[in-house]
Design an enzyme around this catalytic site. Structure first.
Site, short mmCIF file in Angstrom:
data_model
loop_
_atom_site.label_atom_id
_atom_site.label_comp_id
_atom_site.label_asym_id
_atom_site.label_seq_id
_atom_site.Cartn_x
_atom_site.Cartn_y
_atom_site.Cartn_z
N LYS A 120 58.26 0.04 10.66
CA LYS A 120 57.15 0.67 11.39
C LYS A 120 57.15 2.15 11.05
O LYS A 120 58.17 2.84 11.19
CB LYS A 120 57.39 0.46 12.89
CG LYS A 120 56.16 0.41 13.75
CD LYS A 120 56.59 -0.06 15.15
CE LYS A 120 55.45 -0.04 16.12
NZ LYS A 120 55.93 -0.34 17.49
O1 G3P Z 1 53.38 -1.09 20.95
C1 G3P Z 1 53.26 0.22 21.37
C2 G3P Z 1 53.56 0.30 22.81
O2 G3P Z 1 54.91 0.14 23.04
C3 G3P Z 1 53.05 1.51 23.47
O3 G3P Z 1 52.75 1.12 24.75
O4 G3P Z 1 52.31 1.40 27.12
O5 G3P Z 1 53.74 3.07 25.90
O6 G3P Z 1 51.29 3.00 25.52
P1 G3P Z 1 52.51 2.21 25.87
#
Ligand code: G3P
Length: 217
Positions: free
Chosen positions: A83
């Site tokens: 990634k």
């Molecule tokens: O896959 C990306 C994710 O982990 C981000 O999620 O909720 O931190 O915006 P969030």
């Protein structure tokens, strides 16, 4: 639509994996921090548990260092997807790593133009972040739809991996739009099973079963 689980919590992954709900796993530095474990150790364990791609994120910012980190991560297992962030250096690293036959997930995508660049750089997955756009009163699902249109217009093979998913509705919305993959925290995937009419209906059936003294085994 494939389901990836967005966590480095191996217990949660195992529970969903046993149900056949896990087509892959995504992690990031924040999720590794939350696990409290060494990145190489926990990523290796996850790769041994699931058959599908397991995204492991680089922490370098220049292309050469990202490539070196990506090669090191890819040594963990065959199913690693490296990634990289959607920066110019990240795109350079994507091009080199995919050229070596590795899966690359380009993350932190917030615009259709960024997604177009990632596809041109040969990304295996593009990760548009829905929830973080919604947080700003923008529309994350519109972005997924735009990317779907653009990729279909030109036959790009990069898979749209909807990320930053916060609600069960996000999952069905992504499926309607045609995202190839959605990655969600375990709690969101489990919440997809909930419906108040299911709970209400079950309560009535159980009441009637008790009154009728129904026994099956
Ligand atoms: O896959 C990306 C994710 O982990 C981000 O999620 O909720 O931190 O915006 P969030």
């Amino acid at each position: 639509m494939k389901f990836f689980v967005d966590t480095a919590d191996t217990t949660a992954i195992a529970e969903l994996n046993d149900l056949g709900m896990v087509d892959g796993v995504t992690t990031n530095p924040s999720l590794i921090k939350k696990s409290g474990r060494d990145i190489l150790e926990v990523t290796r364990e996850i790769c041994n548990m699931v058959d599908g791609p397991v995204s492991a994120e680089v922490v370098a910012v220049d292309a050469d260092s990202m490539i070196a980190e990506g090669r090191a991560l890819a040594k963990i297992a065959e199913n690693i997807a490296v990634k990289v962030p959607l920066t110019w250096d990240g795109l350079k690293a994507c091009k080199v790593l995919t050229g070596e036959g590795r899966m690359v997930n380009v993350t932190l995508c917030f615009s259709a133009n960024q997604a177009l660049l990632a596809a041109k750089a040969g990304a295996t997955f593009i990760s548009p972040f829905i929830g973080r756009l919604d947080d700003l009163n923008l529309d994350g699902l519109d972005l997924i739809a735009d990317i779907r249109d653009i990729y279909d217009n030109y036959g790009f093979e990069t898979q749209i991996l909807a990320a930053s998913i916060r609600t069960a509705n996000h999952m069905s919305d992504c499926a309607k739009i045609g995202a190839d993959v959605a990655t969600a925290p375990p709690g969101v995937i489990k919440a997809m099973a909930n419906h108040m009419l299911t709970d209400k209906g079950l309560a009535q059936f159980l009441k009637d079963a008790a009154e009728a003294e129904i026994k099956i085994v």
